[in-house]
Write an enzyme that holds these catalytic residues in place. Structure first.
Site, PDB file in Angstrom:
ATOM      1  N   SER A 246       0.853  -1.193   0.000  1.00 26.56           N
ATOM      2  CA  SER A 246       0.000   0.000   0.000  1.00 26.56           C
ATOM      3  C   SER A 246       0.885   1.237   0.000  1.00 26.56           C
ATOM      4  O   SER A 246       1.993   1.224   0.557  1.00 26.56           O
ATOM      5  CB  SER A 246      -0.885   0.006   1.248  1.00 26.56           C
TER       6      SER A 246
ATOM      7  N   TYR B 186      -2.098  -1.152   9.955  1.00 24.61           N
ATOM      8  CA  TYR B 186      -1.982  -1.318   8.498  1.00 24.61           C
ATOM      9  C   TYR B 186      -0.637  -0.785   8.016  1.00 24.61           C
ATOM     10  O   TYR B 186       0.067  -1.443   7.242  1.00 24.61           O
ATOM     11  CB  TYR B 186      -3.143  -0.583   7.831  1.00 24.61           C
TER      12      TYR B 186
HETATM   13  N1  LIG Z   1      -8.547  -1.128  -2.321  1.00 20.76           N
HETATM   14  C1  LIG Z   1      -7.567  -0.245  -2.161  1.00 20.76           C
HETATM   15  O1  LIG Z   1      -7.741   0.963  -2.369  1.00 20.76           O
HETATM   16  C2  LIG Z   1      -6.214  -0.713  -1.703  1.00 20.76           C
HETATM   17  C3  LIG Z   1      -5.212   0.264  -1.552  1.00 20.76           C
HETATM   18  C4  LIG Z   1      -3.948  -0.128  -1.151  1.00 20.76           C
HETATM   19  C5  LIG Z   1      -3.689  -1.471  -0.932  1.00 20.76           C
HETATM   20  N2  LIG Z   1      -4.677  -2.407  -1.078  1.00 20.76           N
HETATM   21  C6  LIG Z   1      -4.328  -3.807  -0.855  1.00 20.76           C
HETATM   22  O2  LIG Z   1      -4.827  -4.603  -1.913  1.00 20.76           O
HETATM   23  C7  LIG Z   1      -5.127  -5.920  -1.448  1.00 20.76           C
HETATM   24  C8  LIG Z   1      -6.539  -6.326  -1.859  1.00 20.76           C
HETATM   25  O3  LIG Z   1      -7.440  -5.382  -1.320  1.00 20.76           O
HETATM   26  P1  LIG Z   1      -8.925  -5.205  -1.871  1.00 20.76           P
HETATM   27  O4  LIG Z   1      -9.204  -3.768  -1.800  1.00 20.76           O
HETATM   28  O5  LIG Z   1      -9.111  -5.960  -3.141  1.00 20.76           O
HETATM   29  O6  LIG Z   1      -9.734  -5.899  -0.666  1.00 20.76           O
HETATM   30  P2  LIG Z   1     -11.110  -6.717  -0.641  1.00 20.76           P
HETATM   31  O7  LIG Z   1     -11.998  -6.328  -1.746  1.00 20.76           O
HETATM   32  O8  LIG Z   1     -11.595  -6.606   0.747  1.00 20.76           O
HETATM   33  O9  LIG Z   1     -10.615  -8.218  -0.902  1.00 20.76           O
HETATM   34  C9  LIG Z   1      -9.794  -8.859   0.026  1.00 20.76           C
HETATM   35  C10 LIG Z   1      -9.672 -10.330  -0.337  1.00 20.76           C
HETATM   36  O10 LIG Z   1      -8.844 -10.950   0.675  1.00 20.76           O
HETATM   37  C11 LIG Z   1      -9.560 -12.061   1.232  1.00 20.76           C
HETATM   38  N3  LIG Z   1      -9.213 -12.226   2.646  1.00 20.76           N
HETATM   39  C12 LIG Z   1      -9.410 -11.329   3.643  1.00 20.76           C
HETATM   40  N4  LIG Z   1      -9.051 -11.873   4.814  1.00 20.76           N
HETATM   41  C13 LIG Z   1      -8.626 -13.149   4.534  1.00 20.76           C
HETATM   42  C14 LIG Z   1      -8.165 -14.214   5.333  1.00 20.76           C
HETATM   43  N5  LIG Z   1      -8.079 -14.114   6.671  1.00 20.76           N
HETATM   44  N6  LIG Z   1      -7.813 -15.377   4.725  1.00 20.76           N
HETATM   45  C15 LIG Z   1      -7.926 -15.501   3.391  1.00 20.76           C
HETATM   46  N7  LIG Z   1      -8.355 -14.525   2.583  1.00 20.76           N
HETATM   47  C16 LIG Z   1      -8.714 -13.367   3.159  1.00 20.76           C
HETATM   48  C17 LIG Z   1     -11.034 -11.671   1.051  1.00 20.76           C
HETATM   49  O11 LIG Z   1     -11.896 -12.796   1.065  1.00 20.76           O
HETATM   50  P3  LIG Z   1     -12.614 -13.373   2.386  1.00 20.76           P
HETATM   51  O12 LIG Z   1     -13.086 -12.195   3.192  1.00 20.76           O
HETATM   52  O13 LIG Z   1     -13.677 -14.228   1.828  1.00 20.76           O
HETATM   53  O14 LIG Z   1     -11.546 -14.165   3.065  1.00 20.76           O
HETATM   54  C18 LIG Z   1     -10.993 -11.051  -0.335  1.00 20.76           C
HETATM   55  O15 LIG Z   1     -11.032 -12.047  -1.317  1.00 20.76           O
HETATM   56  C19 LIG Z   1      -4.866  -5.884   0.060  1.00 20.76           C
HETATM   57  O16 LIG Z   1      -3.567  -6.364   0.308  1.00 20.76           O
HETATM   58  C20 LIG Z   1      -4.952  -4.405   0.394  1.00 20.76           C
HETATM   59  O17 LIG Z   1      -4.225  -4.084   1.553  1.00 20.76           O
HETATM   60  C21 LIG Z   1      -5.934  -2.043  -1.455  1.00 20.76           C
END
Ligand SMILES: NC(=O)c1ccc[n+]([C@@H]2O[C@H](COP(=O)([O-])OP(=O)(O)OC[C@H]3O[C@@H](n4cnc5c(N)ncnc54)[C@H](OP(=O)(O)O)[C@@H]3O)[C@@H](O)[C@H]2O)c1
Length: 259
Positions: free
Chosen positions: A146, A161
């Site tokens: 991030s 985080y």
């Molecule tokens: N969205 C943004 O703006 C943003 C910005 C910077 C970084 N990121 C990073 O990008 C990545 C993906 O984020 P996203 O925004 O796509 O999030 P998201 O839509 O919430 O998706 C997260 C995924 O991770 C899985 N997950 C969560 N906890 C888990 C666990 N304990 N075991 C196995 N799987 C798990 C979730 O499925 P389940 O809940 O079904 O397990 C889901 O498939 C993360 O590393 C996040 O920190 C995102």
């Protein structure tokens, strides 16, 4: 450089929605076989159906529901993933943004859970797939990070985080140096502000908890349309994968040009 990963297998964590799902769909288009991992089996099944709908062979798309924050489930999932094939590409994407709030009020147990999922799980999965990659003389590990690591002071009350993603990046760069010359590259990826469930969840938090400024900023980013789509962010990640960069911190805004 057009990505062609025909014959390779990619394990993507957090592949049930958001960025992980988009990475899975994008990698399917490059010919890679997929192993999709997250807790929610129904969301994984949806991603699987979408991948099959794009013409992927059914035997090349597997789902493994598991909680990566649970050591036993994680070890079992890694063993299951490696039962049928070597993993050539590992995208450690699953993470939690919790716990949020005033740092002094965060119980150590909640902080431990964040480190377990955001730092230990990617490290443990890498350790599990690495021997196969080293034998093959080729492998790609991408740890989704991030932009908070570049500016930790900009997101007050997101201390866990910030700390976990900083640790993940340090792990990434250190391991890349350890593996120099092996054909296995290890990089981090900062995906940008992406329109996903994680962003929506943050927008719904009580301003009391995350602070009025952060609450307003997340809601404004959404309202002003500054978030990118999961597909845009995934494409930038995948564009990097064919290269030999290692120990780099890739960013959504610095994607190599695909030709
Ligand atoms: N969205 C943004 O703006 C943003 C910005 C910077 C970084 N990121 C990073 O990008 C990545 C993906 O984020 P996203 O925004 O796509 O999030 P998201 O839509 O919430 O998706 C997260 C995924 O991770 C899985 N997950 C969560 N906890 C888990 C666990 N304990 N075991 C196995 N799987 C798990 C979730 O499925 P389940 O809940 O079904 O397990 C889901 O498939 C993360 O590393 C996040 O920190 C995102």
């Amino acid at each position: 450089m057009t990505s062609d990963f025909t014959g390779k297998t990619a394990l993507i964590t957090g592949a049930g929605r958001g960025i992980g799902r988009a990475v899975a769909l994008g990698l399917a288009d490059t010919g890679a076989g997929l192993i999709l991992l997250a807790r929610s089996a129904d969301q994984l099944a949806e991603t699987q159906a979408m991948v099959l709908g794009r013409g992927a062979a059914a035997e090349r798309v597997r789902i493994i529901p598991a909680d990566l924050g649970d050591e036993e489930q994680r070890d079992r999932a890694a063993a299951t993933a490696l039962e049928t094939a070597r993993v050539d590409i590992l995208v450690d994407n699953a993470a939690t943004v919790e716990p949020l709030g005033a740092t002094a009020a965060i119980p150590a147990e909640e902080l431990r859970r964040a480190f377990e999922l955001n730092v230990i799980a990617p490290t443990a999965l890498t350790a599990a797939v690495l021997p196969g990659m080293l034998d093959a003389g080729w492998g790609r590990v991408v740890n989704v990070s991030s932009a908070i690591v570049a500016r930790p002071a900009a997101m007050v009350r997101f201390n866990a985080y910030a700390a976990t993603k900083a640790a993940l990046e340090a792990h990434t760069v250190n391991l890349a140096a350890e593996l120099l010359g092996t054909g296995v590259t290890v990089n981090a990826y900062r995906p940008g502000g992406v329109d996903t469930a994680m962003q929506a969840w943050i927008r719904r938090q009580d301003p009391e908890r995350i602070g009025a400024a952060m609450h307003e900023r997340f809601n404004l980013n959404f309202a002003e349309g500054t978030l990118v789509t999961p597909e845009q962010s995934a494409a930038a990640l995948i564009a990097h994968l064919s290269g030999d960069d290692t120990g780099a911190i890739w960013d959504v805004s610095t994607a190599p040009v695909e030709s």
